[in-house]
Motif scaffolding. Structure first.
Motif, PDB file in Angstrom:
ATOM      1  N   PRO A  97       6.473  43.864  84.017  1.00  0.00           N
ATOM      2  CA  PRO A  97       5.878  42.927  84.360  1.00  0.00           C
ATOM      3  C   PRO A  97       5.436  41.959  83.653  1.00  0.00           C
ATOM      4  CG  PRO A  97       4.899  45.292  85.195  1.00  0.00           C
ATOM      5  CD  PRO A  97       5.635  45.288  84.146  1.00  0.00           C
ATOM      6  N   GLY A  98       4.862  41.752  82.674  1.00  0.00           N
ATOM      7  CA  GLY A  98       4.992  41.549  81.670  1.00  0.00           C
ATOM      8  C   GLY A  98       6.023  40.014  81.488  1.00  0.00           C
ATOM      9  N   LEU A  99       7.273  40.215  81.476  1.00  0.00           N
ATOM     10  CA  LEU A  99       8.100  39.456  81.248  1.00  0.00           C
ATOM     11  C   LEU A  99       8.833  38.257  82.788  1.00  0.00           C
ATOM     12  CD1 LEU A  99      11.112  41.536  80.085  1.00  0.00           C
ATOM     13  CD2 LEU A  99      10.479  39.286  78.791  1.00  0.00           C
ATOM     14  N   ALA A 127      11.470  27.943  84.673  1.00  0.00           N
ATOM     15  CA  ALA A 127      11.047  28.513  83.513  1.00  0.00           C
ATOM     16  C   ALA A 127      11.967  28.980  83.054  1.00  0.00           C
ATOM     17  CB  ALA A 127      12.406  29.537  84.062  1.00  0.00           C
ATOM     18  N   ASP A 128      10.763  28.495  80.981  1.00  0.00           N
ATOM     19  CA  ASP A 128      11.375  28.320  79.857  1.00  0.00           C
ATOM     20  C   ASP A 128      12.472  29.910  79.531  1.00  0.00           C
ATOM     21  OD1 ASP A 128      11.279  27.681  77.317  1.00  0.00           O
ATOM     22  OD2 ASP A 128       9.867  27.597  77.032  1.00  0.00           O
ATOM     23  N   TRP A 129      13.928  28.996  79.522  1.00  0.00           N
ATOM     24  CA  TRP A 129      15.077  29.911  79.626  1.00  0.00           C
ATOM     25  C   TRP A 129      14.696  30.785  78.287  1.00  0.00           C
ATOM     26  CZ3 TRP A 129      16.092  32.677  83.498  1.00  0.00           C
ATOM     27  CH2 TRP A 129      16.665  32.290  84.758  1.00  0.00           C
ATOM     28  N   ASN A 130      14.724  29.956  77.002  1.00  0.00           N
ATOM     29  CA  ASN A 130      14.466  30.009  75.462  1.00  0.00           C
ATOM     30  C   ASN A 130      13.886  31.582  75.530  1.00  0.00           C
ATOM     31  OD1 ASN A 130      16.169  27.718  74.956  1.00  0.00           O
ATOM     32  ND2 ASN A 130      14.372  26.522  74.728  1.00  0.00           N
ATOM     33  N   VAL A 131      12.035  31.161  75.821  1.00  0.00           N
ATOM     34  CA  VAL A 131      11.413  32.475  76.132  1.00  0.00           C
ATOM     35  C   VAL A 131      11.494  33.257  76.662  1.00  0.00           C
ATOM     36  CG1 VAL A 131       8.990  32.615  76.329  1.00  0.00           C
ATOM     37  CG2 VAL A 131       9.861  30.270  75.191  1.00  0.00           C
TER      38      VAL A 131
END
Length: 91
Positions: free
Chosen positions: A54-56, A65-69
């Motif tokens: 759920p954190g992801l 969305a910050d795809w790198n993170v």
């Protein structure tokens, strides 16, 4: 196996035959519990106490969305399962 005790038969026949099934069951059960998403969201409402799945899911924003993170977190989330898969010995 004439004259072998019950313990000897268990150790030399039953355990080696059942070993691969037990290892497969261990890996699949651990993977299923690791990927659980719905139950931690239902039980836990605090963002600070969320489990990994759920954190992801919460890392992704509503519109962006910050795809790198997200990709870095996904790799870090997969590492424990890879380690477990490599550590559990094959019979």
């Amino acid at each position: 196996m004439d004259g072998a005790s019950h313990l000897r038969i268990l150790a030399t026949i039953v355990v080696p035959v059942a070993c691969s099934g037990v290892i497969s069951l261990t890996i699949l059960t651990t993977l299923a519990e690791w990927k659980e998403l719905l139950w931690p969201i239902v039980v836990n409402r605090s963002i600070e106490k969320m489990t990994l799945g759920p954190g992801l899911a919460h890392l992704r924003g509503e519109y962006t969305a910050d795809w790198n993170v997200l990709m870095a977190a996904g790799v870090l989330a997969a590492l424990p399962m890879i380690v477990i898969f490599l550590i559990i010995p094959a019979c």
